[in-house]
Write a protein that holds these residues in place. Structure first.
Motif, mmCIF file in Angstrom:
data_model
loop_
_atom_site.group_PDB
_atom_site.id
_atom_site.type_symbol
_atom_site.label_atom_id
_atom_site.label_comp_id
_atom_site.label_asym_id
_atom_site.label_seq_id
_atom_site.Cartn_x
_atom_site.Cartn_y
_atom_site.Cartn_z
ATOM 1 N N MET A 170 53.651 33.898 -59.340
ATOM 2 C CA MET A 170 54.310 32.663 -58.953
ATOM 3 C C MET A 170 55.831 32.804 -58.836
ATOM 4 S SD MET A 170 51.665 30.728 -58.726
ATOM 5 C CE MET A 170 52.468 29.202 -58.285
ATOM 6 N N LYS A 171 56.404 33.832 -59.447
ATOM 7 C CA LYS A 171 57.873 33.920 -59.414
ATOM 8 C C LYS A 171 58.367 35.080 -58.568
ATOM 9 C CE LYS A 171 58.617 31.995 -63.979
ATOM 10 N NZ LYS A 171 58.115 32.727 -65.153
ATOM 11 N N THR A 172 57.958 36.275 -58.916
ATOM 12 C CA THR A 172 58.503 37.434 -58.202
ATOM 13 C C THR A 172 57.394 38.332 -57.666
ATOM 14 O OG1 THR A 172 58.682 38.637 -60.276
ATOM 15 C CG2 THR A 172 60.652 37.516 -59.511
ATOM 16 N N GLU A 173 56.275 37.718 -57.344
ATOM 17 C CA GLU A 173 55.153 38.493 -56.830
ATOM 18 C C GLU A 173 55.168 38.425 -55.309
ATOM 19 O OE1 GLU A 173 50.803 38.816 -58.702
ATOM 20 O OE2 GLU A 173 51.211 36.922 -57.729
ATOM 21 N N ILE A 174 55.294 39.581 -54.639
ATOM 22 C CA ILE A 174 55.348 39.569 -53.182
ATOM 23 C C ILE A 174 53.945 39.683 -52.593
ATOM 24 C CG2 ILE A 174 57.692 40.470 -52.942
ATOM 25 C CD1 ILE A 174 56.324 43.242 -52.538
ATOM 26 N N ALA A 175 53.818 39.300 -51.335
ATOM 27 C CA ALA A 175 52.492 39.292 -50.705
ATOM 28 C C ALA A 175 51.832 40.682 -50.680
ATOM 29 C CB ALA A 175 52.588 38.707 -49.308
ATOM 30 N N PRO A 176 52.567 41.757 -50.331
ATOM 31 C CA PRO A 176 51.892 43.064 -50.331
ATOM 32 C C PRO A 176 51.320 43.449 -51.697
ATOM 33 C CG PRO A 176 53.951 43.215 -49.125
ATOM 34 C CD PRO A 176 53.924 41.861 -49.758
ATOM 35 N N LEU A 177 51.945 42.979 -52.774
ATOM 36 C CA LEU A 177 51.408 43.280 -54.099
ATOM 37 C C LEU A 177 50.059 42.601 -54.299
ATOM 38 C CD1 LEU A 177 51.767 44.484 -56.958
ATOM 39 C CD2 LEU A 177 52.781 42.331 -57.625
ATOM 40 N N LEU A 178 49.933 41.375 -53.797
ATOM 41 C CA LEU A 178 48.654 40.679 -53.916
ATOM 42 C C LEU A 178 47.571 41.408 -53.133
ATOM 43 C CD1 LEU A 178 49.265 36.853 -53.853
ATOM 44 C CD2 LEU A 178 48.438 38.283 -55.700
ATOM 45 N N ILE A 179 47.969 42.020 -52.013
ATOM 46 C CA ILE A 179 46.999 42.792 -51.241
ATOM 47 C C ILE A 179 46.481 43.951 -52.086
ATOM 48 C CG2 ILE A 179 46.707 44.254 -49.213
ATOM 49 C CD1 ILE A 179 48.791 42.530 -47.803
ATOM 50 N N VAL A 180 47.409 44.637 -52.731
ATOM 51 C CA VAL A 180 47.011 45.762 -53.587
ATOM 52 C C VAL A 180 46.140 45.265 -54.731
ATOM 53 C CG1 VAL A 180 47.874 47.568 -55.101
ATOM 54 C CG2 VAL A 180 49.041 47.084 -52.967
ATOM 55 N N THR A 181 46.520 44.113 -55.285
ATOM 56 C CA THR A 181 45.729 43.530 -56.365
ATOM 57 C C THR A 181 44.282 43.317 -55.937
ATOM 58 O OG1 THR A 181 47.700 42.385 -57.079
ATOM 59 C CG2 THR A 181 45.634 41.609 -57.968
ATOM 60 N N LYS A 182 44.120 42.787 -54.744
ATOM 61 C CA LYS A 182 42.759 42.562 -54.233
ATOM 62 C C LYS A 182 42.022 43.897 -54.074
ATOM 63 C CE LYS A 182 43.080 38.096 -52.959
ATOM 64 N NZ LYS A 182 42.356 37.114 -53.737
ATOM 65 N N LEU A 183 42.722 44.883 -53.587
ATOM 66 C CA LEU A 183 42.073 46.172 -53.388
ATOM 67 C C LEU A 183 41.596 46.743 -54.717
ATOM 68 C CD1 LEU A 183 44.300 47.945 -50.743
ATOM 69 C CD2 LEU A 183 42.023 46.994 -50.468
ATOM 70 N N GLU A 184 42.379 46.522 -55.770
ATOM 71 C CA GLU A 184 41.988 47.026 -57.084
ATOM 72 C C GLU A 184 40.661 46.418 -57.540
ATOM 73 O OE1 GLU A 184 43.342 49.392 -59.081
ATOM 74 O OE2 GLU A 184 44.690 49.820 -57.424
ATOM 75 N N GLN A 185 40.354 45.262 -57.006
ATOM 76 C CA GLN A 185 39.069 44.646 -57.352
ATOM 77 C C GLN A 185 38.012 44.980 -56.316
ATOM 78 O OE1 GLN A 185 39.957 40.417 -57.769
ATOM 79 N NE2 GLN A 185 41.953 41.057 -58.533
ATOM 80 N N TYR A 186 38.279 45.982 -55.500
ATOM 81 C CA TYR A 186 37.353 46.387 -54.443
ATOM 82 C C TYR A 186 37.064 45.238 -53.491
ATOM 83 C CZ TYR A 186 36.883 50.039 -57.849
ATOM 84 O OH TYR A 186 37.166 51.026 -58.730
ATOM 85 N N ASP A 187 38.037 44.312 -53.394
ATOM 86 C CA ASP A 187 37.854 43.143 -52.550
ATOM 87 C C ASP A 187 38.559 43.392 -51.221
ATOM 88 O OD1 ASP A 187 37.614 40.692 -51.406
ATOM 89 O OD2 ASP A 187 38.815 39.619 -52.898
ATOM 90 N N TYR A 188 37.947 44.218 -50.374
ATOM 91 C CA TYR A 188 38.578 44.569 -49.100
ATOM 92 C C TYR A 188 38.756 43.343 -48.218
ATOM 93 C CZ TYR A 188 37.984 49.595 -49.919
ATOM 94 O OH TYR A 188 38.067 50.864 -50.422
ATOM 95 N N GLU A 189 37.774 42.439 -48.267
ATOM 96 C CA GLU A 189 37.851 41.255 -47.408
ATOM 97 C C GLU A 189 39.050 40.403 -47.790
ATOM 98 O OE1 GLU A 189 35.102 42.249 -48.927
ATOM 99 O OE2 GLU A 189 33.878 42.927 -47.227
ATOM 100 N N GLY A 190 39.203 40.165 -49.104
ATOM 101 C CA GLY A 190 40.328 39.355 -49.568
ATOM 102 C C GLY A 190 41.644 40.001 -49.196
ATOM 103 N N ALA A 191 41.712 41.316 -49.379
ATOM 104 C CA ALA A 191 42.952 42.031 -49.062
ATOM 105 C C ALA A 191 43.273 41.893 -47.581
ATOM 106 C CB ALA A 191 42.816 43.503 -49.435
ATOM 107 N N THR A 192 42.254 42.096 -46.746
ATOM 108 C CA THR A 192 42.522 42.013 -45.315
ATOM 109 C C THR A 192 42.825 40.578 -44.895
ATOM 110 O OG1 THR A 192 40.147 41.965 -44.937
ATOM 111 C CG2 THR A 192 41.260 44.061 -44.605
ATOM 112 N N ALA A 193 42.289 39.598 -45.642
ATOM 113 C CA ALA A 193 42.595 38.204 -45.306
ATOM 114 C C ALA A 193 44.083 37.943 -45.483
ATOM 115 C CB ALA A 193 41.783 37.251 -46.181
ATOM 116 N N ILE A 194 44.642 38.369 -46.620
ATOM 117 C CA ILE A 194 46.083 38.160 -46.827
ATOM 118 C C ILE A 194 46.867 38.969 -45.799
ATOM 119 C CG2 ILE A 194 47.976 38.312 -48.467
ATOM 120 C CD1 ILE A 194 46.032 38.073 -50.678
#
Lengths: 280, 287, 355
Positions: free
Chosen positions: A227-251
Motif C-alpha cells: 500500500m505504500k512503496t510497493e510497485i506494480a512489477p513487484l506484485l507481478i513477481v509476487t503472483k509468480l511466486e505463487q505459481y499464479d501465472y494468470e494473475g501475474a499476466t493480468a497485472i
C-alpha cells in the motif's frame, strides 16, 4: 496537403516495401508475438476474475505509485536532462567528456547494483542520506526512494534523445535570430526549444516507459511496503511466486494497456508538434 | 583535440550564441550537481567498494573462471543483439520518417512498447512461448532445440529489451533532417542504396552512434529479463549482471562490485570510441 | 524497371541473409548446449549433474559437490561435475517447471517441490522416498541482534514492543520469510492456546514493526547489516551464523527464542529429467550422500542442523536446544499453510489491508 502526402509515398524515395516489411516482420517476431502470449494467458481468466485482480486495493495502490513516480521521475529528467544536454553541447568545462560518457552509466550498471549503490548513498548512513536525514527527509524506503531510482535509470533517455538534435542544430538559426535582435532567452524560447520539442517528447516518453517496468533497482530502495512503496512489477513477481501465472499476466496486461495508451498519446502529441515545425 | 576543431567551427560569432558568464556558470553548476548526485556518487561507490580490498582481490575476482565465462557470454550476446537491432533501427526509422502512411503513431508506439514492459514480464513471455509448458514446447521438443535456460533465450530476451534503442534515437534525427537532400540525390540519378549510404547515413551519424551506444550498454547490463530465462547455471548461462547478483548474494561484496565495475568501465570505453569517431568525423569533414 | 528489380533483389537478399544468420547462430548455440548437457551414458564417461537450489545453500553445496565428486570417482571411477544454480526458492521451482533441466532440486520448502510434482516431473510420493521427509538437514528461525543486545530482545514477546524495529523479508516473494512468519504464528498459537484471532493480532503487531520488506532473505540481511536499519533480523539459523562470520563477529549476536519452527528444506530427484538424461543412478546417490556422515558433517559445518544422531551429538554445542514445532504439526502441511496465509487475500495480505 493530402495530395503532397500521397506524392511523398509514391515519390522518389525508394525502400518503402523493404524497410516496412522488415520492420513489421522483426517487430512481430521479437515483440508482438511474445507479448501477445501475455494477453493470451491473461485471457484464460474470466472478465470478473480479471477485474477483481486489477482493482484490489493493493494492486490499485501499486499501479498508482508506479505511474505517479514514473511520471515525476521522467519530468525531473526532462528538466535536468535538457539542462545537462545544453551544458554538454554548448559549453566547455574540465571533465566534460567524462561526464558525457557517464550519462550511459544507468544502462551499463546492472539494475541490482544500481539499486544497492543508490540505497547505500541515500540511506541515513550514506554519503548524501546523512544530510537529507538532518533535514528530516527520508529518502530510502519511501516513495521518494522510488523516484530517485527511477530518475537514475531514466536519465540517459532524455539526454541521448536531445543531444544529437542539439548537436546538429544549425547555428545559422541562432545567428539569424540574434542578428534580428532577439535576446538570448528569446532565441532559446522561440528558436531552439521548438526544434527540440520532438526529441524532448521522445526522451520523456522513453524515460517514463522504462520507469514503469523497472524492477531490479527499485526493490532495493523502496522497502516494498504494501500500500505504500510497493510497485506494480513487484506484485507481478509476487503472483509468480505463487505459481499464479494468470494473475501475474493480468497485472502485466493492465500495465501494458495503460502505458500503451499513454505512450500513444505522447507520440501523437509529438507527431503533431513536429508536423507544425517540420512541415516542408 | 576534437573539441577544439568543432569549437572553432562553431563559434564564428562570439557572444551571439552563448550566455553571459554567470548564467553559464549557474547552468553548468546545476547540471554538474545533478550529475554528481545521481551518477558520480553512485559510481564512486561502485569503484571504492570494488577496490576496498586492494587491486589483487579486484583482479582475482574478474579473472576467476566463472567471471570469465560470464564476460564471454555477455560479449557474445551484445555482438549478436546490437547489429540486429541496428539494422532494424535503420529500416524502421527510414520507413517512418520518409513515408506517410496511416497508423504511423501506432507503429512508433509499438516500437516503444518493450521499454514499458517490466523485464520480468519480458522474460516470462518467452518462457510462456518456449518453456516446457509453453506454446511451442512440442515443436521445440521434436526438433531437439533448447531456447529457454540456454544461450538463445538470453539473446532473445536481450533483443526484446534493447529493441527500440536505435530506432528511437534515429527517428527524431531523421525527422529533423527532412528528405530534401535524398530527393535531390535521387533526382540526380543516384541509386537508392547510394543515396542512403552517402547522403542519409552521414546526416544521421550522431543519432546512430547514440542509439548503438545505448543499445550496447543496455544489452550488456540487462538483468531482469535475462534473469528469468537464464536458469542461473554457474559458468554456463550467467551473464555479467547475473554473476554480480550471485556474488552479492554470497556476501562477496567486493567481488560483486569489481565485476560490476567492468560494466561501468564499458560506459567509459564507449566514450573513448565515440571520441575517436568524433575526431575522425572532424578530420574527414576538413579533408 | 531493370534497376528497381535489381535493387529489390539486393534488398531481399540482404534481408534473407540476416534472417538465416540469426537462425544459424541461434540454432548453433542451442545445439551446442544440448550436446554439453547430454553427454552421459551409463559407462565411465564423465557425467554432469545440475543441482537447482535456493539462495542460502551456496556455500554448503560448493563444499559438498567437491566431496561427492571424489567419493563418486572412488566408487565408480567416473568423473562427475555438478553445476549449481541458485535463486529464490519459488523462482527456481518455476524454472524447473518451465524446462530448466535439473537432475536434483534442493529447495527451501516442500511446497515448491510439490509445485514441480504437480506438473508430473517428479513423482507425487517424492517426500516418502528419502528419510526424514526428504530433508537431510534442518534449520530453524532465530534472531540476529546488534552486539550487546541493546534492546534486550529475548523472545517473540519482545518483538511486539513498539520500540523494536524488525527486519524480515516479504513472505510473498521469499521462501525463507515464510518460515519466519510461520515461526511467529506458531509461537502465538502456543501462547494463546490455539486462539487464531489472537495469533493474527500478535503477528500483525510484529509486522507493524517491520520498516522494510525486502524481496529476498539476503536483501534483508544487507538492510540489517549494511544499512544498519532495525534492531533484530529474523533469519535462518545458518544465515545468522554466516552473517556473523562473514560480516562482523564483533557486531552481532544470535538470540535463540524459546520456541521456533523446525525448518525442513527438502531435496528430490527430478524423475523425468534423470530418466531422459540417464543420470538417475548418480543423482540418487548424490542425494543419499547428503545423509552420510561426511555429508552431515559438511552440513553442520555450514550451520545446518544435522539429522544423523552421531553428527548431531558432535555439534550439539553449536546448535542450542529449543522447542521446535513442524509445519505439519501446526499448519497441516505446506499446501494448507500456503493457501491460508500467503495466497492472495490470505492472512498475510489481511494484515496489510487498510482498515
Amino acid at each position: 496537403m493530402a495530395k503532397t502526402k500521397q506524392q511523398h509515398r509514391k515519390g522518389v524515395i525508394p525502400g518503402w516495401g523493404l524497410t516496412m516489411g522488415f520492420t513489421l516482420t522483426y517487430l512481430s517476431l521479437i515483440v508482438l508475438i511474445p507479448l501477445s502470449v501475455i494477453f493470451l494467458k491473461a485471457s484464460t481468466l474470466s472478465w470478473e476474475q480479471f477485474w477483481q485482480i486489477v482493482t484490489t486495493d493493493r494492486v490499485a495502490a501499486s499501479l498508482r505509485l508506479s505511474f505517479v513516480s514514473s511520471f515525476i521521475a521522467a519530468a525531473i529528467n526532462l528538466v535536468f536532462g535538457l539542462l545537462l544536454t545544453w551544458v554538454l553541447v554548448k559549453y566547455d568545462f574540465p571533465g566534460k567528456r567524462i561526464i558525457d560518457g557517464l550519462i550511459d552509466l544507468p544502462f551499463a550498471l546492472p539494475t541490482a547494483v544500481a539499486g544497492i549503490s543508490l540505497t547505500a548513498v541515500y540511506a541515513p548512513t550514506g554519503v548524501i542520506g546523512q544530510y537529507l536525514d538532518r533535514f528530516g527527509i527520508e529518502a530510502v524506503y519511501t516513495p521518494l526512494g522510488v523516484v530517485i531510482a527511477l530518475t537514475f535509470i531514466g536519465l540517459p533517455f532524455v539526454v541521448r534523445s536531445i543531444q544529437p538534435i542539439l548537436h546538429d542544430l544549425d547555428q545559422q538559426y541562432e545567428e539569424a535570430a540574434a542578428v534580428l535582435g532577439a535576446n538570448r532567452w528569446q532565441t532559446f524560447w522561440k528558436v531552439i526549444l521548438p526544434s527540440l520539442v520532438p526529441a524532448m517528447f521522445t526522451g520523456f516518453s522513453l524515460a517514463f516507459a522504462r520507469a514503469l517496468g523497472e524492477y531490479g533497482s527499485v526493490v532495493f530502495i523502496s522497502g516494498n511496503m504494501p500500500m505504500k512503496t510497493e510497485i506494480a512489477p513487484l506484485l507481478i513477481v509476487t503472483k509468480l511466486e505463487q505459481y499464479d501465472y494468470e494473475g501475474a499476466t493480468a497485472i502485466a496486461a493492465i500495465v501494458l494497456i495503460i502505458s500503451f495508451f499513454l505512450l500513444f498519446l505522447i507520440n501523437y502529441l509529438q507527431w503533431r508538434t513536429s508536423r507544425k515545425y517540420f512541415i516542408h | 583535440m576534437p573539441q577544439m576543431g568543432t569549437k572553432t567551427k562553431k563559434q564564428p560569432l562570439v557572444g551571439v550564441h552563448t550566455e553571459s558568464a554567470w548564467i553559464r556558470f549557474i547552468l553548468t553548476g546545476t547540471a554538474l550537481l545533478f550529475v554528481g548526485f545521481f551518477l558520480i556518487i553512485p559510481l564512486i561507490t561502485v569503484f571504492t567498494e570494488a577496490l576496498k580490498n586492494g587491486l589483487e582481490v579486484y583482479f582475482a575476482s574478474v579473472t576467476e573462471p566463472d567471471a570469465q565465462s560470464a564476460i564471454r557470454l555477455t560479449l557474445l550476446t551484445a555482438a549478436i543483439v546490437v547489429p540486429l537491432n541496428f539494422i532494424f533501427g535503420i529500416a524502421a526509422a527510414w520507413c517512418i520518417t520518409k513515408f506517410q502512411f496511416p497508423g504511423k503513431t501506432w507503429l512508433i508506439t509499438l516500437i516503444d512498447l518493450p521499454f514499458s514492459v517490466s523485464p520480468v514480464i519480458a522474460g516470462l513471455s518467452f518462457v510462456l512461448l518456449f518453456g516446457a509448458q509453453g506454446l511451442l514446447a512440442p515443436v521445440l521438443d521434436s526438433l531437439g532445440l533448447k531456447i529457454i535456460f540456454a544461450v538463445p533465450g538470453i539473446i532473445l530476451a536481450t533483443l526484446f529489451v534493447t529493441f527500440p534503442f536505435v530506432a528511437r534515437e534515429l527517428i527524431p534525427v531523421m525527422q529533423a533532417k527532412g528528405s530534401e537532400q535524398e530527393e535531390a540525390a535521387l533526382s540526380l540519378g543516384a541509386s537508392g542504396w547510394k543515396t542512403f549510404l552517402f547522403v542519409t547515413l552521414p546526416n544521421v551519424k550522431w543519432g546512430i552512434l547514440y542509439g548503438v551506444i545505448l543499445c550496447n550498454a543496455r544489452a550488456m547490463g540487462e538483468f531482469g529479463a535475462v534473469s528469468v530465462v537464464s536458469g542461473h547455471i554457474r559458468g554456463m548461462t550467467n551473464t555479467i549482471p547475473l554473476h554480480v547478483e550471485i556474488l552479492y548474494n554470497e556476501y562477496q561484496f567486493t567481488a560483486a562490485f569489481a565485476v560490476a565495475s567492468l560494466l561501468a568501465m564499458l560506459a567509459i570505453v564507449t566514450l573513448i570510441v565515440k571520441g575517436v569517431l568524433e575526431w575522425k568525423g572532424v578530420v574527414d569533414g576538413k579533408g | 524497371m531493370n534497376i528497381t528489380n535489381k535493387r529489390k533483389s539486393k534488398g531481399l537478399f540482404f534481408l534473407l541473409s540476416v534472417i538465416t544468420s540469426v537462425a544459424l547462430v541461434l540454432s548453433a548455440c542451442g545445439s551446442k548446449n544440448e550436446s554439453a548437457s547430454s553427454s552421459s551414458e551409463g559407462d565411465k564417461k564423465a557425467v554432469e549433474l545440475l543441482n537447482v537450489s535456493y539462495d542460502p545453500t551456496r556455500e554448503f553445496y560448493q563444499d559438498f559437490n567437491k566431496a561427492f565428486a571424489s567419493y563418486w570417482k572412488e566408487k565408480t571411477g567416473q568423473e562427475v561435475t555438478i553445476k549449481q544454480s541458485h535463486g529464490g526458492s519459488g523462482k527456481q521451482a518455476r524454472s524447473v517447471i518451465d524446462g530448466l533441466e535439473a537432475d536434483v532440486v534442493t529447495l527451501a520448502l516442500a511446497y515448491d517441490i510439490d509445485a514441480i510434482a504437480d506438473t508430473g516431473l517428479i513423482e507425487k510420493n517424492w517426500q516418502q522416498r528419502l528419510d526424514k521427509n526428504s530433508s537431510p538437514y534442518t534449520s530453524t528461525i532465530v534472531f540476529l541482534v546488534r552486539k550487546g543486545n541493546p534492546k534486550g530482545i529475548k523472545d517473540w514477546d519482545d518483538l511486539v514492543r513498539s520500540d523494536v524495529s524488525i527486519i524480515t523479508p516479504n513472505p510473498k516473494t521469499s521462501g525463507g520469510a515464510r518460515w519466519n512468519y510461520l515461526a511467529a504464528w506458531g509461537y502465538a498459537l502456543k501462547k494463546y492456546g490455539g486462539d487464531e484471532e489472537k495469533a493474527k493480532e500478535f503477528v500483525a503487531k510484529i509486522y507493524k514493526n517491520v520498516p522494510v520488506l525486502d524481496s529476498g532473505a539476503r536483501g534483508a540481511t544487507t538492510t540489517f547489516v549494511e544499512r544498519k536499519i532495525g534492531d533484530v533480523l529474523l533469519a535462518w539459523e545458518n544465515e545468522a551464523f554466516l552473517a556473523i562470520n562473514e560480516l562482523g563477529k564483533d557486531q552481532f549476536e544470535i538470540v535463540v527464542p524459546s520456541v521456533s519452527i523446525l525448518a525442513e528444506p527438502p531435496v528430490a530427484v527430478v524423475d523425468k529429467v534423470v530418466d531422459k538424461k540417464g543420470t538417475r543412478e548418480v543423482a540418487e546417490e548424490y542425494l543419499k550422500y547428503l545423509y552420510t556422515e561426511e555429508g552431515q558433517e559438511l552440513a553442520a559445518k555450514h550451520y545446518y542442523r544435522p539429522t544423523l544422531p552421531k553428527v548431531a551429538e558432535k555439534y550439539k554445542d553449536t546448535f542450542p536446544q529449543l522447542e521446535l514445532f513442524t509445519v505439519d504439526e501446526l499448519f497441516g502441511g505446506w499446501r494448507e499453510a500456503q493457501k491460508k496465509h500467503f495466497d492472495d487475500g490470505g492472512i498475510f495480505d489481511q494484515i496489510y489491508q487498510p482498515k
